[in-house]
Scaffold this active site. Sequence first.
Site, mmCIF file in Angstrom:
data_model
loop_
_atom_site.group_PDB
_atom_site.id
_atom_site.type_symbol
_atom_site.label_atom_id
_atom_site.label_comp_id
_atom_site.label_asym_id
_atom_site.label_seq_id
_atom_site.Cartn_x
_atom_site.Cartn_y
_atom_site.Cartn_z
ATOM 1 N N SER A 1 0.847 -1.248 0.153
ATOM 2 C CA SER A 1 -0.136 0.223 0.044
ATOM 3 C C SER A 1 1.021 1.329 -0.150
ATOM 4 O O SER A 1 0.535 2.261 -1.005
ATOM 5 C CB SER A 1 -1.032 -0.114 1.255
ATOM 6 O OG SER A 1 -0.118 0.047 2.421
ATOM 7 N N ASP A 2 1.851 1.346 1.042
ATOM 8 C CA ASP A 2 2.623 2.593 0.913
ATOM 9 C C ASP A 2 3.537 2.633 -0.395
ATOM 10 O O ASP A 2 3.951 3.992 -0.817
ATOM 11 C CB ASP A 2 3.350 2.649 2.348
ATOM 12 C CG ASP A 2 4.074 1.715 2.560
ATOM 13 O OD1 ASP A 2 4.281 0.679 1.904
ATOM 14 O OD2 ASP A 2 5.212 1.662 3.880
ATOM 15 N N CYS A 3 4.171 1.611 -0.811
ATOM 16 C CA CYS A 3 4.746 1.702 -2.083
ATOM 17 C C CYS A 3 3.994 2.303 -3.086
ATOM 18 O O CYS A 3 4.473 3.026 -4.083
ATOM 19 C CB CYS A 3 5.549 0.284 -2.388
ATOM 20 S SG CYS A 3 6.467 -0.420 -1.226
#
Length: 499
Positions: free
Chosen positions: A229-231
């Site tokens: 998700s954060d990537c």
Amino acid sequence: MWCHCRQVYLPMGYCYARRLAHTDSDPLVQSLRSELYVQSYQDIFWPAHRSNVCYRDVYTPHHPLLTLLFRALNRYESARVEKTRELAVSEILCQIQADEQFSDYISIGPISKAIQMLVVWHSEGPESSNFIKHVARLRDYLWLGTDGLKMQGTNGSQLWDTSFAVQALVEASQALDNSEEIGASLQIARSWLLDTQIKENPPNYEKFYRQANKGAFPFSTHDCGWIVSDCTAEGLKALLILETESRFRNVLLNTAQHQLLLDCVDTLLQMQNEDGGYASYERKRGGAFLEALNPSEVFGDIMIDYSYTECTSAVLQALLLFSKFCPEYRGREIAAALSKMEKFIRNRQRPDGSWEGSWGICFTYGTWFGLEALAAMGHFSEDLAVSKACQFLLGKQRSDGGWGEDFKSCTQRRYIEHNTSQVVNTSWAMMALIAAKWPNELVLEKGANFLVKNQLVNGDWAEEDIKGVFNKSCAIVYSSYKNLFPIWALSKWMIRINS
């Protein structure tokens, strides 16, 4: 079950079901046994050592429920139903074969990769095409560090590093008023980001317990295929920043590339958890009670994918930026998701004003993400939560102007001072205070002076202590951090004082 846990225990289940064992007559096996064990291998009573782990390594002791379950399963093994066993083995092989296709034989990490190779070697043979393809991808995990050849925890952090580098260099270009040389580099990075973006969902992904991933980004490379998700958020942020600056792109996005940005937003929206936060690879699929079945002993919080401050903050910033880039696309849904994320971020703040980090060390890292999220939503130092977080950071600044946090903060879950200031911790703290618009310039000037004084004559910064972590107790080396974050922090500081 969390995907890393899932992908390790699947092939381990096959190895146990088939009772894989190497021949005792192999000279290499005999040599290793002689070297590794303090007594004759044949004399060791293995059942007595099932839970024999060095006390220094035990981070999560076995829960009594798990011990009871192990005893029950051991009894079942003596009277198991072979038909059921064969069905289970067949399903394991099906899941492994799917992961081979989805990740191009890289898998999600080196442990699952190694055990999957062993399963393929046993089930298909050393001359099989699948085993040969596995062997060919072993080099993806090898990394030549400053202190020798190592096996990486993933096949790299290429997307993660590149996304941060793009954002840092864009601000450096603004701070230095130098867009020509930096712009050429960013155009290359833009092309790589577009190539790395996942173009299609895996076939039958729901059957194999995978997350829809069209338009999203992995931690490492396109081939790996496991999105995070954060990537995805940082990759989307980097592309959007480049798209809004014509000097950093040589051609406009084509129709298919623009559609992939929309697909990326779709994927992020469907990954939001009920608590408003974001986990790492997938939505949260179970309750925390499953940690009672954590068999690892050396890691914490591995059974499910939890919502994290860092992941939630990154997604919040990305969706907010996208809503300005393309306000007509799913505006109401994005606004609702942003509201839930802000609430989650505020609820995760600790009484001392900090946020605990789960992927970096630790409270400095988490507080940077917490403050960036609130700043993106328009809340600065006048906001009570923001002010408390800034006061927390100010209380940790050292006399030399820097900040330094020890890895033990992650395992003990409280802020523990490092014995020296660290350039990466200092950079995170500075960027957090700048995002919050903290009014005291002297604090930031002292931090900037620390970074400048510690820069080497060739422009580099020296390698410091480890700055990455996962599952509370496992450290990760990010070699690029020592350059990325000081450049980024100094650029933000220069932009601030110039304005």
